[in-house]
Design a protein around this motif. Structure first.
Motif, PDB file in Angstrom:
ATOM      1  N   GLY A   1       0.829  -1.303  -0.042  1.00 40.94           N
ATOM      2  CA  GLY A   1       0.046  -0.096   0.007  1.00 40.94           C
ATOM      3  C   GLY A   1       0.598   1.236   0.077  1.00 40.94           C
ATOM      4  O   GLY A   1       0.326   2.189  -0.536  1.00 40.94           O
TER       5      GLY A   1
ATOM      6  N   GLN B   1       2.002   1.981  -3.137  1.00 36.32           N
ATOM      7  CA  GLN B   1       1.131   2.782  -4.263  1.00 36.32           C
ATOM      8  C   GLN B   1       0.902   4.071  -4.083  1.00 36.32           C
ATOM      9  O   GLN B   1       0.795   4.894  -4.890  1.00 36.32           O
ATOM     10  N   MET B   2       0.863   4.315  -2.692  1.00 41.04           N
ATOM     11  CA  MET B   2       0.915   5.928  -2.337  1.00 41.04           C
ATOM     12  C   MET B   2       2.224   6.765  -2.597  1.00 41.04           C
ATOM     13  O   MET B   2       2.247   7.884  -3.340  1.00 41.04           O
TER      14      MET B   2
ATOM     15  N   MET C   1      -5.045   8.863  -8.184  1.00 39.56           N
ATOM     16  CA  MET C   1      -4.531   8.086  -7.549  1.00 39.56           C
ATOM     17  C   MET C   1      -4.302   6.932  -8.367  1.00 39.56           C
ATOM     18  O   MET C   1      -4.899   6.719  -9.400  1.00 39.56           O
ATOM     19  N   VAL C   2      -3.254   6.185  -7.857  1.00 38.89           N
ATOM     20  CA  VAL C   2      -2.927   5.117  -8.743  1.00 38.89           C
ATOM     21  C   VAL C   2      -4.236   3.920  -8.641  1.00 38.89           C
ATOM     22  O   VAL C   2      -4.608   3.763  -7.390  1.00 38.89           O
TER      23      VAL C   2
END
Lengths: 295, 753, 184
Positions: free
Chosen positions: B647, B650-651, B679-680
């Motif tokens: 996670g 991802q950020m 965002m992704v």
């Protein structure tokens, strides 16, 4: 906090009756993915909401002679999966598949996409390249047909009058000498509004081995999706070779420069236009060879 | 040791997973109370100005409107949204409602009404007359315009200077300088900000909040409203993510005020646009680094200057700046380090706490810089780093504390092998439209606040009459599984399954004081507290068992909830029977309470490797492969530790490539929702590989160190370095949106052709 | 206005404003608060429910649009009290952190599996493209959906569209175009 009346016509007669009640504060609800938030905005007054989502008669894709007819309430999910669209309007299938997310495509309709008149509407860009005609219905039961380009006036602006509903799009079904494609540049691979889009339709004459009937629709470079005649003229009569792709790409960059001079996004878009054009050109190659001529 | 562990190191879901997959968990935004009122804020539409008048008469006349508040009828007292204990030094510059509005989104007024729809309609009827002041939208503008003070003490909010070591002779060395900009970022927790408060007729208050620290909420509200602490109860409720965005107290003070004034239950729920404009962003920073290197790549001198944009209020940014100056020497051995940091008010969204607390900002600048150094020296980026990284048990010259068993070198070496770094780097980058590149970055972070605060945690653990356990601790589950982590630690010590342990969340009336769930302090500090508490309880169990079994404590062993006499295993008593016996015979209740003081603050480390493919025609970058290596000491909950990395990456990719909250010339951001804040999403995320480096040389439970923040510290730099590797560019202004990549390619084509 | 809506197999009679969104009626009138609101504009997918077999965003759909249709929410997945396979796999695969996106993820995944029982990983990612998660990086979510489809190993990736385009397809008359922006 004004009251809103909702009618959900199920038949054409009921739709006509509903349209007859329309005022400037009346809204037509197709998929609702943009409209729902719009009508809930503070200060927005809606006296009558005509919910078209219970009109199965407006959801179809069918062959009619040389034409393909698409009901206004056909969703993008339906367009994406429709075999007739696949064979005869590949650019529309590709555009439909790149609209929003699965959830959006499941409810958003081609009619709503056009009526909403966003400059970056993927469906509208494809329909422009297909030279689609729009058929509308009004409160007197009158049907009118006119070219799509006459309906799209600008960002959020259409030529539709109060109580005039889009009921159908029609365009010449592409034959087995035609190819079409759609390409789009967004912020992400999926679920992004187009920053640039192109729908490309060409006929390849197997005898003369040249391109003809070239139609190029551009989206997100101006007030509304449009066909660019200059760009089309560059390819007309040319062989389907790499040089043509280059000409298309450079022509596309030119078209962007002509469309949004001085705009903040121009330095990016004029360059990205080249990539967009190559994407569209290359995508022609996955356009299915059509079945033996229909009709 | 690892093989002796029964529960630590296995994988468990978050403790409330069953309620989450069925939809039955009641989040803050789901709360409803009988007679509850709804609040809506009027937010400033201008970036800077004075409120000349507020006319709320039309709003008040609307049926269903209970009250309207503004600076005219509310306390003018100032508070700091980031203060977590009474008397803490911080910049106190915020009021409930502003007369002097300092950014688009500043609180001007609030309507309390019987429904959300009425509150929204009423807010639109409030008429405010503003006198506009010049909007200072960049730190440069703010520093230049001393004649336009955003706050009374001027626009330079804070300065910090750190120097360690001695200057050495750098003649003959290679000098490199770089400037890196990191953007303002929206935390984008999926659940919008929300607070519910109930004003009691007695004058007391109960606040239900999706916060990361209930005791901080209590002290700020109590002092602002003049309430005694025991009449104010703050309860943490389930929350849909935070990432630091809910660490500071944004909605709690105003909601508490509205509830207190109306003596009713009041709910304030932001929509996404309000969350973006009017909560808090990750601070925008600009850092210039100058280094001197020996020809072999050893760093001789490191000077940095950082400017941090605080936005309209200070929030936690001064502390953020302090921490930005404590990152580099956690990671690299530097003979001389000099870092100046300034924090500047601007008329832009308030900046404050965000996952990593300064580390992603600073490390991004450092790691982009080091790649530039590597290019100048024609060194492989991995080799350059290996020459400079700290070693286990180095003393950090800035904090004068041991970095502990810091295994960053091992992370880099093992990661380089696992990623096949050398071969991948040698691979052709391509000359056509799509170019491939690889990048690496190292990152360092901390474990709690030891060195800054009297870092401590309090817990109480008891055995129930049936042999199950309850842990009382001020935990705040933000989604990372902190409750499960504590249960695993207690379970391992007691030798019973984690399912037999209940651990509640924070409630100022029932759970002991704790700063909160942030600062990478949970596993290392609170987890150690849980371990010590469980050990103390185990002693109590054994003492009671000794009484029951009439055997000396030293001869007893506990296993799977049963105490045996060693060597005479027929003599045994189950935990449940000990508990019952204890009750019946009036033996001391089996419970333990512990205050645990941290005595160290070692480094947590991560080294990350990215492979990207850049479309030179569109400027779009795809991250095609990614490896995150983490020195986490010990994974308590293995699956969740890996998931934290997945996670966080991802950020971090979003930080590198997509996310930013820019403002236009009027100070208003064009970003007002997820339609334009990208965002992704799933199609663009590569599968993240995670490699954990485990050992137990530090003081955390079973050797464990922090993970949630360090996991995203080096991500953005790894991605940016990979893009620069692919394109031969030196991009350092984040995010690398397509426009910037295309502009850089155009510039290099124009200049070099 | 009075509305009759079928949700999770039960017919509900509710009173709502004509412009009430489906999510408002579900959460406020029926107490089905498992459906979450994260963005209010159909971008994050936390509000996803299934209407007549298709995943939709209930935050950009009016309640009246669901008249006469079958609505399934997250509360309907384990209606019998036993977790649906998909829910079970979300638990087992560690696909849940803060959990706010989870109901929407489950409903998008459910709709996918109803239409395509053996999806590839790319199918899964496409189906979940409209569901944002800020916690997990999606890996465990994709794994959970894959596992729920009975595919325990990594599904075969179909070539991406780009690879397909760049492959040397033999198409008469149309030469592939390669954009080369010069060397380094």
């Amino acid at each position: 906090m004004s009251t809103t009346d909702v009618v959900a016509p199920a038949t054409t007669d009921e739709l006509v009756a509903a349209l007859a009640r329309a005022t400037p504060m009346t809204r037509l609800l197709a998929g609702g993915t943009d409209l729902v938030n719009d009508i809930r905005r503070p200060g927005r007054q809606t006296d009558l909401l005509i919910d078209l989502s219970h009109m199965p008669a407006l959801s179809y894709v069918r062959h009619d002679g040389d034409m393909l007819r698409v009901g206004a309430m056909t969703t993008f999910t339906e367009l994406q999966a429709d075999p007739l669209v696949h064979e005869h309007a590949f650019c529309l299938e590709r555009a439909a598949s790149q609209v929003g997310s699965a959830q959006i495509r499941n409810v958003a309709t081609i009619g709503g996409n056009v009526a909403n008149a966003s400059p970056c509407a993927d469906g509208a860009t494809a329909l422009v390249a297909l030279s689609a005609e729009v058929t509308t219905l009004d409160g007197s039961g009158h049907r009118a047909t006119r070219p799509l380009r006459d309906v799209l006036l600008g960002s959020g602006r259409t030529a539709l009058t109060d109580g005039e509903a889009i009921v159908e799009f029609a365009f010449a079904a592409l034959g087995n000498e035609h190819r079409s494609a759609f390409a789009k540049i967004g912020w992400r691979t999926a679920v992004s509004v187009a920053r640039l889009s192109m729908a490309l339709v060409v006929r390849f004459d197997p005898v003369a081995e040249v391109l003809s009937e070239v139609r190029v629709g551009l989206g997100a470079v101006g007030e509304t999706a449009f066909r660019d005649a200059v760009l089309e003229g560059l390819l007309e009569g040319r062989p389907a070779d790499e040089e043509s792709a280059r000409i298309l790409a450079e022509g596309c960059a030119d078209a962007v420069r002509r469309s949004i001079p001085g705009r903040y996004s121009l330095p990016y878009k004029e360059r990205a236009a080249v990539g967009l054009a190559y994407d569209a050109w290359n995508a022609l190659r996955i356009c299915p060879p059509c079945e033996p001529a229909w009709g | 040791m690892t093989e002796d562990l029964r529960y630590v190191g296995k994988s468990y879901p978050v403790h409330d997973v069953a309620q989450k997959v069925t939809g039955e968990l009641v989040y803050g935004s789901d709360l409803n109370f009988p007679g509850m009122l709804h609040a809506k804020l009027l937010l400033s539409p201008i970036a800077h100005g004075m409120v000349r008048s507020v006319d709320s008469s039309r709003a008040e006349a609307l049926p269903g409107v209970i009250r309207v508040f503004s600076h005219l009828n509310s306390p003018a007292d100032t508070y700091c949204r980031a203060r977590i204990y009474p008397g803490q030094e911080c910049a106190i510059d915020e009021t409930l409602f502003s007369e002097h509005v300092r950014f688009v989104g500043d609180r001007v007024a609030a309507v309390v009404a019987t429904s959300q729809a009425i509150a929204e309609a009423a807010v639109a009827l409030i008429e405010v007359d503003y006198e506009e002041l010049p909007a200072l939208l960049t730190t440069e503008q703010a520093l230049e315009r001393a004649d336009v003070p955003i706050h009374a003490d001027g626009n330079l909010l804070y300065e910090h200077h750190i120097e360690s070591g001695e200057r050495v002779d750098t003649s003959g060395g290679v000098l490199v300088s770089s400037t890196t900009g990191t953007p303002r970022v929206h935390h984008a927790a999926l659940e919008p900000h929300v607070c519910v408060a109930q004003g009691h007729s007695t004058g007391g208050l109960t606040v239900w909040t999706t916060s990361q620290g209930v005791y901080g909420v209590r002290t700020v509200i109590a002092e602002l409203l003049g309430l005694e602490y025991h009449r104010l109860r703050v309860i943490k409720v389930p929350m849909g993510g935070s990432f630091g965005g809910k660490t500071e107290f944004i909605l709690e003070p105003v909601t508490a005020f509205l509830a207190h004034e109306t003596r009713r239950a009041v709910k304030l729920l932001f929509d996404r646009e309000e969350c973006i404009r009017a909560t808090m962003v990750r601070p925008a920073t600009e850092t210039t680094i100058r280094t001197a290197c020996a020809a072999d790549g050893r760093l001789l001198d490191f000077e940095a200057a950082t400017t941090l944009d605080s936005g309209g209020y200070a929030a936690s940014t001064p502390d953020y700046a302090d921490h930005m100056c404590e990152k580099v020497t956690r990671l690299y051995r530097l003979p001389h380090y000099d870092h100046r940091c300034q924090v500047v008010y601007t008329n832009t969204p308030v900046a404050g706490a965000a996952r990593g607390w300064g580390a992603p900002e600073m490390i991004t600048a450092v790691e982009i810089h080091l790649d530039k150094v590597a290019r100048r020296l024609r060194l492989d980026p991995v080799d350059l780093r290996l020459k400079n990284l700290i070693q286990p048990f180095d003393i950090d010259p800035v904090t004068d504390m041991s970095l502990g068993d810091a295994r960053v070198v091992e992370c880099l070496e093992r990661g380089a092998v696992a990623f096949d770094w050398t071969a991948r780097r040698a691979r052709a980058r391509g000359k056509g439209r799509y170019r491939r590149g690889v990048g690496v970055a190292c990152g360092a972070h901390k474990n709690g606040m030891f060195g800054h605060f009297p870092e401590a945690s309090n817990m109480a653990l008891k055995m129930n009459e049936d042999g199950t356990f309850e842990l009382s601790a001020s935990l705040h589950e933000v989604g990372c599984g902190v409750v499960t982590t504590m249960k695993i630690i207690v379970a391992e010590v007691l030798g019973v399954h984690p399912d037999l342990i209940a651990a509640g969340e924070a409630d100022t009336s029932t759970t002991p004081f704790d700063y909160g769930t942030f600062g990478s302090r949970m596993t290392y500090v609170a987890g150690a507290c849980a371990e010590v508490t469980a050990k103390k309880l185990k002693s109590a169990i054994l003492a009671a068992a000794a009484d029951v079994l009439q055997a000396p404590v030293e001869e007893l062993v506990a296993r799977e909830g049963v105490v045996y006499v060693a060597g005479a295993e027929a003599r045994s008593v189950a935990f449940r029977d000990i508990a019952r016996f204890g009750d019946m015979k009036h033996l001391p209740a089996i419970r333990a309470a512990v205050t645990y003081y941290a005595t160290s603050n070692p480094g947590s480390y991560s080294v990350q490797f990215a492979e990207v493919e850049v479309d030179c025609a569109t400027g779009l970058t795809a991250v095609t492969d990614f490896l995150a290596v983490g020195d986490v000491g010990r994974a308590i909950n293995r699956g969740m530790v890996k998931a934290q990395f997945q996670g966080a990456v991802q950020m971090g990719i979003g930080y590198a490539l997509y996310e930013h909250v820019d403002v236009d010339e009027a100070g208003r951001s064009g970003v007002d929702g997820f339609k334009n804040y990208h965002m992704v999403n799933a199609p663009d995320m590569p599968d993240i590989d995670v490699l954990l480096v485990e050992h137990e040389g530090d003081h955390g439970p079973f050797g464990a160190k922090s993970v949630g923040e360090i996991a995203m510290v080096p991500t953005a730099a790894a991605v940016v370095n990979a893009v620069n590797n692919a394109l031969g560019t030196e991009l350092s202004d984040l995010p690398l949106i397509p426009d910037r990549i295309i502009a850089a390619l155009a510039a290099s084509a124009g200049g070099g052709a | 206005m009075e509305l009759l809506l079928t949700v999770n197999g039960t017919v509900w009679e509710v009173s709502a404003r004509p412009t009430a969104r489906l999510i408002d009626v579900l959460r406020d009138q029926m107490g089905l608060s498992g459906t979450k609101e994260g963005c209010g504009e159909g971008e994050c997918g936390a509000c996803t429910v299934i209407v007549d077999g298709k995943a939709v965003n209930s935050c950009v759909m009016l309640a009246v649009q669901a008249l006469g249709k079958e609505v399934l929410t997250v509360e309907g997945l384990a209606a019998s009290g036993e977790l649906d396979t998909l829910q079970q796999k979300f638990v087992e695969q560690g696909a849940v952190q803060c959990g706010f996106c989870t109901p929407g993820m489950l409903m998008s995944a459910k709709a996918l599996l109803m239409a395509n029982p053996l999806p590839s990983d790319q199918d899964i990612r496409t189906a979940l493209a409209g569901n944002l998660c800020r916690c997990t990086g999606y890996k465990n979510i994709v794994a959970a959906v894959r596992a729920a489809s009975g595919q325990e190993t990594v599904a075969m990736e179909v070539p991406s569209e780009k690879e397909e385009l760049l492959a040397d397809l033999a198409v008469p008359g149309l030469a592939p175009a390669k954009l080369d922006e010069g060397g380094e």
